[in-house]
Design an enzyme around this catalytic site. Structure first.
Site, mmCIF file in Angstrom:
data_model
loop_
_atom_site.group_PDB
_atom_site.id
_atom_site.type_symbol
_atom_site.label_atom_id
_atom_site.label_comp_id
_atom_site.label_asym_id
_atom_site.label_seq_id
_atom_site.Cartn_x
_atom_site.Cartn_y
_atom_site.Cartn_z
ATOM 1 N N CYS A 1 -6.187 42.487 106.366
ATOM 2 C CA CYS A 1 -7.433 42.813 105.671
ATOM 3 C C CYS A 1 -7.726 41.836 104.544
ATOM 4 O O CYS A 1 -8.876 41.635 104.197
ATOM 5 C CB CYS A 1 -7.342 44.223 105.131
ATOM 6 S SG CYS A 1 -5.841 44.477 104.183
ATOM 7 N N VAL B 1 -7.701 63.827 115.925
ATOM 8 C CA VAL B 1 -6.710 64.768 115.374
ATOM 9 C C VAL B 1 -6.571 64.548 113.868
ATOM 10 O O VAL B 1 -6.322 65.481 113.102
ATOM 11 C CB VAL B 1 -5.365 64.610 116.132
ATOM 12 C CG1 VAL B 1 -4.220 65.243 115.372
ATOM 13 C CG2 VAL B 1 -5.487 65.234 117.523
ATOM 14 N N GLY B 2 -6.803 63.304 113.438
ATOM 15 C CA GLY B 2 -6.741 62.984 112.014
ATOM 16 C C GLY B 2 -7.806 63.708 111.204
ATOM 17 O O GLY B 2 -7.655 63.907 109.993
ATOM 18 N N LYS C 1 -0.126 60.285 109.291
ATOM 19 C CA LYS C 1 -0.636 60.060 110.645
ATOM 20 C C LYS C 1 -0.656 58.559 110.918
ATOM 21 O O LYS C 1 -1.487 57.824 110.382
ATOM 22 C CB LYS C 1 -2.063 60.622 110.793
ATOM 23 C CG LYS C 1 -2.442 60.783 112.261
ATOM 24 C CD LYS C 1 -3.936 60.720 112.522
ATOM 25 C CE LYS C 1 -4.435 59.315 112.705
ATOM 26 N NZ LYS C 1 -3.831 58.548 113.806
ATOM 27 N N GLU D 1 -16.141 41.797 109.404
ATOM 28 C CA GLU D 1 -14.709 41.530 109.555
ATOM 29 C C GLU D 1 -14.391 41.316 111.038
ATOM 30 O O GLU D 1 -14.659 42.188 111.860
ATOM 31 C CB GLU D 1 -13.934 42.730 109.004
ATOM 32 C CG GLU D 1 -12.452 42.499 108.970
ATOM 33 C CD GLU D 1 -11.713 43.685 108.379
ATOM 34 O OE1 GLU D 1 -11.958 44.823 108.835
ATOM 35 O OE2 GLU D 1 -10.886 43.483 107.480
ATOM 36 N N GLU E 1 -8.361 52.184 101.364
ATOM 37 C CA GLU E 1 -8.095 50.736 101.455
ATOM 38 C C GLU E 1 -8.755 50.270 102.742
ATOM 39 O O GLU E 1 -8.265 50.588 103.835
ATOM 40 C CB GLU E 1 -6.588 50.468 101.549
ATOM 41 C CG GLU E 1 -5.777 50.977 100.389
ATOM 42 C CD GLU E 1 -5.788 50.054 99.199
ATOM 43 O OE1 GLU E 1 -6.430 48.998 99.269
ATOM 44 O OE2 GLU E 1 -5.157 50.412 98.191
HETATM 45 P P1 NAD Z 1 -9.112 52.389 112.070
HETATM 46 O O1 NAD Z 1 -10.024 52.713 110.962
HETATM 47 O O2 NAD Z 1 -9.635 52.360 113.429
HETATM 48 O O3 NAD Z 1 -7.884 53.402 112.106
HETATM 49 C C1 NAD Z 1 -7.029 53.587 110.987
HETATM 50 C C2 NAD Z 1 -6.345 54.932 111.115
HETATM 51 O O4 NAD Z 1 -7.319 55.966 111.010
HETATM 52 C C3 NAD Z 1 -5.633 55.175 112.452
HETATM 53 O O5 NAD Z 1 -4.437 55.878 112.201
HETATM 54 C C4 NAD Z 1 -6.622 56.035 113.210
HETATM 55 O O6 NAD Z 1 -6.033 56.821 114.206
HETATM 56 C C5 NAD Z 1 -7.156 56.898 112.086
HETATM 57 N N1 NAD Z 1 -8.454 57.534 112.336
HETATM 58 C C6 NAD Z 1 -9.464 57.092 113.114
HETATM 59 N N2 NAD Z 1 -10.503 57.965 113.067
HETATM 60 C C7 NAD Z 1 -10.139 58.954 112.211
HETATM 61 C C8 NAD Z 1 -10.791 60.124 111.728
HETATM 62 N N3 NAD Z 1 -12.031 60.433 112.092
HETATM 63 N N4 NAD Z 1 -10.120 60.918 110.862
HETATM 64 C C9 NAD Z 1 -8.878 60.603 110.448
HETATM 65 N N5 NAD Z 1 -8.205 59.506 110.890
HETATM 66 C C10 NAD Z 1 -8.837 58.687 111.755
HETATM 67 O O7 NAD Z 1 -8.473 50.990 111.640
HETATM 68 P P2 NAD Z 1 -7.496 50.107 112.520
HETATM 69 O O8 NAD Z 1 -8.296 49.460 113.598
HETATM 70 O O9 NAD Z 1 -6.280 50.876 112.856
HETATM 71 O O10 NAD Z 1 -7.069 48.989 111.437
HETATM 72 C C11 NAD Z 1 -7.801 47.842 111.171
HETATM 73 C C12 NAD Z 1 -8.637 48.002 109.920
HETATM 74 O O11 NAD Z 1 -7.829 48.349 108.813
HETATM 75 C C13 NAD Z 1 -9.334 46.737 109.510
HETATM 76 O O12 NAD Z 1 -10.671 47.000 109.190
HETATM 77 C C14 NAD Z 1 -8.587 46.283 108.268
HETATM 78 O O13 NAD Z 1 -9.309 45.493 107.387
HETATM 79 C C15 NAD Z 1 -8.184 47.564 107.682
HETATM 80 N N6 NAD Z 1 -7.045 47.381 106.791
HETATM 81 C C16 NAD Z 1 -7.234 47.503 105.444
HETATM 82 C C17 NAD Z 1 -6.189 47.293 104.584
HETATM 83 C C18 NAD Z 1 -6.375 47.427 103.108
HETATM 84 O O14 NAD Z 1 -5.416 47.682 102.432
HETATM 85 N N7 NAD Z 1 -7.563 47.273 102.579
HETATM 86 C C19 NAD Z 1 -4.932 46.985 105.081
HETATM 87 C C20 NAD Z 1 -4.774 46.874 106.464
HETATM 88 C C21 NAD Z 1 -5.844 47.089 107.302
#
Ligand code: NAD
Length: 486
Positions: free
Chosen positions: A290, A218-219, A181, A389, A257
């Protein structure tokens, strides 16, 4: 024009009811085109296809075939690399410059080929010798590693290809099937991968399924489904917590992650003029990484000089149009993210921190979700801008008394993802590194990154490791067997 369709059970299909959503260019605010908006029903179909592929084919046991499919995907991606590069810059808003490194070329080179190359040599079974634990006879024992089953891969928007390939490669190499997803802001790179899998590779139907959706919820189907054996998630800590809670009923392993608030610790014997300006690396991709070292820790005795070095470096950061290869920083990915970053800058001011440079929206870039490269001085580590963050081009400069105080501040964080330590003595840097509770560290300008290098976090930065042997093991189950010793 990007790929609209999802990949379910080997077929490129539209979403239930033909639902779509817009893919926006964050640098121009123009609509690039549309993506299928998968429903909970579409997601459930994808899970059923992955389940069937795992349970009824020899995907999980035919390592040579898996290697062949992974290398076919690698070749297909290489063949469309330049289209993918342009598409990434358009939908992610990442600077073109970053696509020559971590955003595209680095993962394309190795994220699939390295795990593919490990399939043969991976220790799928090992003897633990003969034992007679209950005194009733000797038994010969072995430990076998097996695929987990159906893995749900949920990814964010900031380094989408990097994160997708570094999850697909190891999960598929280890014999799992996958439902991916992507993040709604950046779906085209994922749907392109789906099209390439369907049209250019021999992956059996259902082994990889890709379902974008406008709706984050949807996730949730993936966490609650008893047919999904594991969640491999990269994203925010808040979503990670939610996924973990939603997965609790089905007791599936969650590999998370998450976010970070890493330090750039400059020890008092370092070359400040050479080291401090490099802190402007947090502006790469507008701070949307991140692992970025957003807390600059410098000795109080050198504080003013270090703030000045940081200010000067941030004022020299080239930013703007991400298609211009001379730019280091592009826009934030969306209006929501731009407002979030500006909200933190306002909060920092309220908390009493001082904006030394930047701190707003650049006037010369009226279109696009830009934020100026920003340095905060007079930051106390307890402030929200130092604890949370921000995910923007914002550096906090924090003073410390001595080495002990620096280590205390570095560890005074809910996160523990990455960091940088610089010292005139590598031995000293290593000694301090042993005491920082974080998953990766770059010492004296060194870089830890690679497909063979485990990456992940301590504390609220996550559970588990991506890449390396540890990353392959994440995607396996362990079975221990015994038989009468002969
Ligand atoms: P997010 O958590 O908002 O979304 C990440 C993914 O999760 C998206 O595909 C989103 O649609 C999905 N999602 C959201 N709610 C969900 C649910 N209830 N069930 C299943 N899936 C769901 O994060 P973002 O804003 O897309 O990305 C930024 C964040 O990602 C930052 O906090 C960053 O630090 C982190 N990040 C971490 C790493 C790492 O490896 N540690 C790498 C890159 C980004």
């Amino acid at each position: 024009m990007g790929e609209l369709r999802m990949l379910i059970d080997g077929k490129l299909v539209e979403a239930e009811g033909g639902a779509t959503f817009d893919n926006l260019n964050p640098a121009t605010e123009e609509v690039l085109g549309q993506v299928a908006s998968g429903s909970a029903g579409d997601m459930a179909r994808a899970v059923a296809a992955a389940r069937r592929a795992f349970d009824t084919t020899d995907w999980g046991t035919d390592g040579a075939f898996r290697k062949k499919c992974l290398l076919e995907l690698q070749a297909a991606l290489e063949a469309e690399k330049e289209e993918l590069r342009a598409e990434l810059v358009a939908e992610v808003g990442c600077p073109l410059l970053s696509t020559f490194g971590p955003q595209l070329d680095a993962p394309l080179r190795e994220a699939l080929t390295w795990p593919a190359a490990q399939i043969e040599s991976f220790p799928w079974s090992r003897s633990i010798g003969v034992a007679n634990p209950f005194g009733i006879g000797d038994s010969e024992r072995e430990v076998w590693k097996e695929p987990l089953g159906v893995v749900a891969v949920i990814v964010p928007w900031n380094f989408p290809v990097e994160i997708i390939l570094n999850k697909l490669g190891p999960a598929l190499a280890m014999g799992n099937t996958v439902v991916l997803k992507p993040a709604p802001d950046t779906s085209w790179n994922a749907t392109r991968i789906g099209r390439l899998i369907a049209e250019e590779t021999g992956f059996p139907p259902g082994v990889v399924n890709i379902v974008p959706s406008r709706d984050h919820e949807v996730g949730e189907v993936l966490s609650t489904s008893p047919d999904v054996d594991m969640i491999a998630f990269t994203g925010s800590t808040a979503t990670g917590r939610r996924i973990m809670a939603a997965s609790a009923n089905t007791l599936k392993p969650v590999f998370l992650e998450l976010g970070g608030k890493s330090v750039n610790l400059v020890l008092d014997d370092a070359d400040f003029a050479a080291t401090v300006p490099a802190a402007a690396a947090v502006c790469m991709h507008a701070g949307q990484g991140c692992a970025m070292a957003t807390r600059l820790l410098v000795p109080k005795a050198r504080y003013d000089a270090c703030v000045e070095l940081a200010r000067s470096a941030f004022e020299q950061v080239a930013y703007g149009d991400p298609t211009d290869a001379s730019n280091f920083q592009g826009p934030q990915v969306s209006k929501v993210q731009q407002e979030r970053v500006l909200g933190y800058i306002a909060k920092g001011r309220e908390e009493g921190a001082r904006v030394v440079t930047g701190g707003g929206v650049p006037k010369h870039l009226p279109k696009g979700f830009y934020v100026e490269p920003t340095v905060f001085a007079d930051v106390d580590n307890s402030m929200a801008i130092a604890q949370e963050e921000i995910f923007g081009p914002v550096l906090c400069v924090i003073g410390y008394d001595d080495e002990e105080d620096a280590i205390r501040i570095a560890n005074d964080s809910p996160y523990g993802l990455s960091g940088i330590i610089t010292s005139a003595s590598l031995e000293r840097a290593k000694r301090v590194a042993r005491r920082i509770r974080t998953g990766t560290l770059g010492l004296n300008g060194g870089i830890w990154y690679g497909p063979d290098a485990p990456f992940g976090g301590y504390k609220a930065s996550g559970i588990g490791r991506q890449c390396g042997i540890e990353g392959l093991e994440m995607f396996t189950e362990t079975k221990t067997v015994g038989w009468p010793a002969g």
